[in-house]
Design an enzyme around this catalytic site. Structure first.
Site, mmCIF file in Angstrom:
data_model
loop_
_atom_site.group_PDB
_atom_site.id
_atom_site.type_symbol
_atom_site.label_atom_id
_atom_site.label_comp_id
_atom_site.label_asym_id
_atom_site.label_seq_id
_atom_site.Cartn_x
_atom_site.Cartn_y
_atom_site.Cartn_z
ATOM 1 N N CYS A 82 0.830 -1.215 0.000
ATOM 2 C CA CYS A 82 0.000 0.000 0.000
ATOM 3 C C CYS A 82 0.857 1.254 0.000
ATOM 4 C CB CYS A 82 -0.907 0.017 1.222
ATOM 5 S SG CYS A 82 -2.006 -1.398 1.341
ATOM 6 N N GLN A 130 -9.638 -10.872 -11.902
ATOM 7 C CA GLN A 130 -9.750 -9.600 -11.210
ATOM 8 C C GLN A 130 -9.578 -9.828 -9.709
ATOM 9 O OE1 GLN A 130 -9.839 -6.624 -12.382
ATOM 10 N NE2 GLN A 130 -10.372 -6.911 -14.538
ATOM 11 N N PHE A 153 -9.506 -8.684 -25.671
ATOM 12 C CA PHE A 153 -8.725 -8.949 -24.451
ATOM 13 C C PHE A 153 -9.620 -9.661 -23.432
ATOM 14 C CE2 PHE A 153 -7.577 -4.868 -26.368
ATOM 15 C CZ PHE A 153 -6.243 -5.063 -26.706
ATOM 16 N N CYS A 193 -7.222 0.300 -16.948
ATOM 17 C CA CYS A 193 -6.474 0.273 -15.683
ATOM 18 C C CYS A 193 -5.326 1.280 -15.700
ATOM 19 C CB CYS A 193 -5.944 -1.136 -15.398
ATOM 20 S SG CYS A 193 -4.838 -1.775 -16.666
#
EC number: 2.1.1.190
Length: 437
Positions: A90, A269, A298, A393
């Site tokens: 993070c 995902q 894709f 993304c």
């Protein structure tokens, strides 16, 4: 013999700067202006005055880390994770989640608004801030001197391992397993052979891949099988690039009533809850009808293709990796999706002569990698679909590809940010383009 004097090497210290932070970029970096140059600063929030340790400086911008907070923002929060700042995972736990999300959304909307002014910006697609990751990779390192085994994440900017017992962003089922993993591999008879572990919280139990550098001993094999049985783990081992399943079943995840099987190394995902929401949004925005013929570029193993096939006349999925195409075909068969076809195709090459490209499609969905879809856009535009739904993304490549679509006669109708990875600098989005009449 001539002797030459070599002066001792000196280490040049990184310069320090003092700056006031005026903004926050979508990656969670504080933004400062120093003598006309823009600086992006880790661990810095708007309104703060910080001492910056310079890590990189270019002609047009600089990068740094706030080494000392001279004036602190009242919005700065204490990170929940005890490993924060050391672990390389993070980057944004010191930032309130609302501020994280607003920075990402503003960055996305502002960039797209420069291309077209009249866009319908939709509400953010978001879910839980914590325990959202269903996949995690853990490194392992055995210290021969201390006889200690460390299991955890790579340290930020280093190959060292931060040993962890808990992670706030991974699925609770994976968290509960972490202490047991440490106990398990501490008993291993060949600890030097341990490489890394991959864990996936599938809908039929945890799937686990152990990477080792030599063949399993019978003692260790028995140990692992007992562990897999005790914790209901679909267990895989990888050595010499060969993956073998030792226990359990093939993992799968559900999308409503659809069941998608995958192999342990396959891309899925990571955020299960937001994947559900993202797929639902895609189907809603495409406004699917029984007469539609839809192309999914894709497509992977059919994450979008199979759900949308239930509402249309026909669906075609295109993927570059043959193994994923084979998996998509199998998933279609197992779920009774008879109106869908999958093809393997290299989308960075012209696909005009491909058999699937000779079909007619009135709607297209694409979910490209971070590099975007620039190499496929010309062929895609030539198909002249009435709607194109783009899942991105990477905001930079989305903006580049959006500009090409607008120049080709499409209008950007609506956009939503997807907060797929809270507490990190990743930004995902979904955008709908419609062909001008």
């Amino acid at each position: 013999m001539a002797l030459f004097y070599t002066p001792p090497k000196t280490t040049k210290k990184s310069p320090h700067l003092i700056a006031e932070i005026v903004d926050l970029d979508y990656q969670g970096l504080g933004v400062a202006k120093i003598q006309g140059k823009t600086w992006f600063v880790e661990n810095a929030l708007p309104t703060e005055k910080v001492q910056i340790r310079v890590t990189e400086e270019k002609r047009q911008y600089g990068l740094g880390v706030a080494q000392k907070i001279l004036v602190e923002s009242p919005k700065r929060q204490l990170p929940q994770c005890v490993y924060y700042g050391v672990c390389g995972g993070c980057q944004s736990q010191h930032i309130p989640i609302e501020m994280q999300r607003l920075a990402k959304q503003n960055a996305l909307f502002q960039r797209l608004q420069k291309l077209q002014s009249n866009i319908e910006f939709m509400p953010m697609i978001a879910s839980e801030q914590w325990q959202y990751r269903r996949r995690v990779r853990l490194s392992m390192l055995f210290n021969a001197k201390t006889k200690k085994l460390n299991i955890g994440f790579r340290q930020k900017g280093s190959s060292q391992i931060v040993a962890i017992q808990h992670c706030h962003v991974i699925d609770i089922r994976l968290n509960n397993l972490l202490p047991n993993l440490t106990a398990l591999f501490t008993q291993f008879s060949q600890p030097k052979s341990l490489g890394h572990i991959e864990l996936v919280a599938a809908d039929n139990g945890i799937a686990m891949l152990l990477r080792i550098t030599q063949n399993l001993s019978e003692i260790d094999r028995t140990l692992l099988l007992e562990f897999a049985n005790q914790h209901n783990i679909n267990f895989f081992v990888q050595d010499d690039d060969q993956i073998k399943q030792l226990y359990g079943n093939q993992p799968y995840y559900q999308l409503d009533e659809l069941r998608l099987h995958f192999d342990i190394r396959d891309f899925i995902q990571v955020n299960a809850s937001l994947n559900q929401q993202m797929v639902k949004t895609a189907l809603d925005w495409l406004d699917l009808k029984p007469t539609d013929r839809v192309l999914d570029l894709f497509c992977g193993m059919g994450n979008f293709t199979l759900p949308l096939s239930r509402y249309v006349q026909s669906a075609v999925g295109i993927e570059g990796v043959l193994a994923m195409v084979e998996k998509a075909i199998k998933n279609a068969e197992q779920n009774g999706c008879s109106n869908v076809e999958f093809y393997q195709s290299d989308l960075d090459q012209s696909f005009a002569d491909q058999p699937w490209a000779r079909k007619t499609f009135n709607k297209i969905l694409l979910d490209p990698p971070r590099s975007g879809a620039a190499f496929a856009l010309n062929g895609l535009i030539a198909l002249a679909a009435e709607k194109i739904l783009y899942v991105s993304c990477n905001p930079a490549t989305l903006v580049r590809d959006a500009e090409n679509l607008l120049n080709a006669g499409y209008t950007l109708k609506k956009v939503a940010m997807i907060d797929m990875f809270p507490n990190t600098g990743h930004l995902e989005s979904i955008s709908l383009f419609e062909r001008k009449e």
